[in-house]
Design an enzyme around this catalytic site. Structure first.
Site, PDB file in Angstrom:
ATOM      1  N   MET A  98       0.907 -39.629 -85.883  1.00 38.51           N
ATOM      2  CA  MET A  98      -0.169 -39.626 -84.902  1.00 38.51           C
ATOM      3  C   MET A  98      -1.326 -40.537 -85.328  1.00 38.51           C
ATOM      4  SD  MET A  98      -0.261 -35.571 -83.885  1.00 38.51           S
ATOM      5  CE  MET A  98      -1.436 -35.809 -82.544  1.00 38.51           C
ATOM      6  N   HIS A  99      -2.180 -40.852 -84.359  1.00 35.43           N
ATOM      7  CA  HIS A  99      -3.490 -41.501 -84.559  1.00 35.43           C
ATOM      8  C   HIS A  99      -3.440 -42.988 -84.883  1.00 35.43           C
ATOM      9  CE1 HIS A  99      -4.499 -37.304 -84.747  1.00 35.43           C
ATOM     10  NE2 HIS A  99      -4.172 -37.156 -86.005  1.00 35.43           N
TER      11      HIS A  99
ATOM     12  N   ASP B   3       4.124 -36.242 -83.882  1.00 36.86           N
ATOM     13  CA  ASP B   3       5.056 -35.613 -84.826  1.00 36.86           C
ATOM     14  C   ASP B   3       4.776 -34.141 -85.076  1.00 36.86           C
ATOM     15  OD1 ASP B   3       2.739 -36.113 -86.274  1.00 36.86           O
ATOM     16  OD2 ASP B   3       3.739 -37.187 -87.902  1.00 36.86           O
TER      17      ASP B   3
END
Length: 508
Positions: free
Chosen positions: A81-82, A241
């Protein structure tokens, strides 16, 4: 036979599985790749590595499963992520992606909170505070530090959504992963035009938002040819995830918590309603279950701390050709060490820390080393420190009166019976192991099957495919020790947090 693929674009590698409609794994394949760290606490990756790994692993599982191209009906995507993939108007990657564990954006986090009118107003807009790992601060960092690159910027995509673009040609994301960009109105499950306006960012920089099981496109002719599949194969929204791992653990109703020990550590609990922590210690994101949410605590360097120990300090254990498995040896040694590692503690903040401290300056520490301690003590102390860090998230959930009846262990660390017992002892909760151990890739394969019509919703898919295979109950004596030691662990951070900042200035 109908076959569904789950692809997980992780930090250290990509994993792909091929799954039947009944949830059986036909094949799996992985491909690893490096990250780069140009400066202390910086973390970057070339998105081309993800694409090459995706092509390699998809072709491999199709081959291993002996699948005909037309049998592969749908693909689900998961990913770290991110991370920020910056694309220009020609879909060329402008610079390496800044990853979730990159800590360079402290100034941009302050800027975001200031532009939003303060931390409380920001949490009201997007349910979360500004954290260095999130995507929005990375976009502002590009604007503030690489203005020429920012001037070229046409799209910002998350890692899995860059793979989606390569597969389908679509600029799209889904609610669970988009929640971690700090640009989504989590309550309304769409982009926050209010915050985007305050940050002077155009919504056109972002992809269209879908629910996780929705179809976002089909394979292009070019992608289908490269993968050996057909253009009838659909690609569903998928999930970040953490949410994908929760689906793989069947966390689709309240009272069940998923504990994941991967590179990072995650404590993830389902919620039927949106409930944000007013102090911003836990993340509140959209779940990959339609119309539902989740709360999540994250420690940035969980099994990653043990991986660091092996790679940096125990490299010789791999043998001359790297064929030996140092982890099993270290685990066996650590299991012989008494509970508490004879007074040795580890703060696993090698990449800063997120929950509950949100401190990019935090550093890793071994505290209490004596002449008595050996390698086995260090190994056990690392495992205990990581598990304490996960318990901090559980404590916040307890404060918020979020029910947790059962912990479902996942991630690489959950494969160790020793570490599962440690979790049960530190958490004081029964820890369950499931029949499905493929984590995020399995969760998004279930989403793929749901999006293709094999199940009416993801809850039905999980109920049909996931079951408990073992449980680990807390050891009374170990639990008593850990209950006494946990406050000491918490005090160590409070004692050292100002010193971490001083160390950072010395190292700059």
């Amino acid at each position: 036979m109908n076959i569904y693929l789950g692809i997980d674009i992780g930090t250290s590698g990509t994993k792909t599985i091929a799954m039947t409609e009944e949830g059986s794994i036909l094949a799996e394949a992985s491909a690893s790749y490096p990250a780069s760290h140009p400066k202390p606490l910086w973390s970057e990756q070339d998105p081309e590595l993800w694409w090459k790994a995706t092509v390699k692993t998809v072709k491999k599982v199709v081959q291993l499963a002996k699948a005909k191209p037309a049998e592969v009906k749908a693909i689900g995507l998961s990913g770290q992520m991110h991370g920020s993939v910056f694309l220009d108007k020609n879909d060329e990657v402008i610079r390496p992606a800044l990853l979730w564990n990159d800590q360079r954006t402290a100034a941009e986090c302050e800027e975001i909170e200031s532009r939003a009118g303060g931390r409380k107003k920001l949490i009201k807009m997007v349910a979360n505070p500004a954290l260095t790992g999130f995507t929005a601060p990375k976009v502002l960092w590009l604007r503030n530090n690489e203005p020429k690159n920012f001037d070229r910027l046409a799209k910002v995509l998350l890692p899995k959504d860059e793979i989606r673009r390569r597969l389908t040609g679509e600029y799209a994301t889904e609610v669970s992963d988009a929640s971690g960009m700090l640009l989504l109105d989590v309550a309304k499950r769409d982009w926050s035009t209010e915050l985007l306006s305050k940050l002077e960012l155009d919504v056109d920089l972002l992809g269209k938002v879908y629910e996780s099981e929705d179809v976002t496109g089909t394979l292009t002719k070019e992608a289908a040819k490269k993968l050996g599949l057909t253009t009838d194969c659909v690609v569903v929204g998928g999930a970040g995830d953490c949410a994908a791992n929760a689906l793989g653990n069947g966390v689709v109703k309240k009272g069940i918590l998923a504990s994941s020990l991967g590179t990072s550590g995650v404590m993830f609990v389902h919620s039927d309603e949106m409930a944000a922590d007013p102090e911003g210690r836990l993340h509140t994101f959209c779940h990959a279950v339609r119309g539902k949410w989740h709360m999540m605590g994250v420690t940035l360097c969980a099994a990653g701390t043990l991986e660091w120990f092996v790679q940096k300090l125990c490299a010789e254990m791999r043998g001359p050709r790297g064929k030996s498995d140092p982890y099993s040896t270290l685990m066996k040694e650590a299991e012989a060490v008494p509970v508490g590692s004879e007074g040795l503690m580890v703060l696993p903040y090698l990449a800063g820390e997120r929950t509950p401290h949100a401190d990019p300056d935090a550093r890793g520490c071994f505290v209490g080393i004596t002449l008595k301690h050996e390698r086995a003590h260090l190994t056990r102390a690392i495992m205990e420190g990581v598990t304490y860090s996960l318990r901090e998230s559980l404590e916040v959930l307890n404060e918020m009166n979020i029910p947790v009846r059962q912990v479902r262990a996942g991630g690489g660390g959950a494969k160790s019976a020793f570490w599962r017992q440690m979790q049960a002892d530190v958490f004081g909760k029964k820890v369950v192991r499931l029949n499905a151990e493929q984590g995020p890739a399995y969760g998004v394969a279930l989403l793929a099957a749901t999006g293709a019509g094999a199940y009416k919703n993801i809850q039905e898919a999980c109920a049909a495919t996931i079951s408990e295979v073992s449980e680990t109950k807390p050891d009374r004596s170990a639990k008593k020790y850990y209950d006494q030691a946990f406050p000491v662990y918490q005090d160590l951070y409070q004692s050292l947090k100002e010193d971490f900042k001083k160390l950072g200035r010395l190292g700059s």
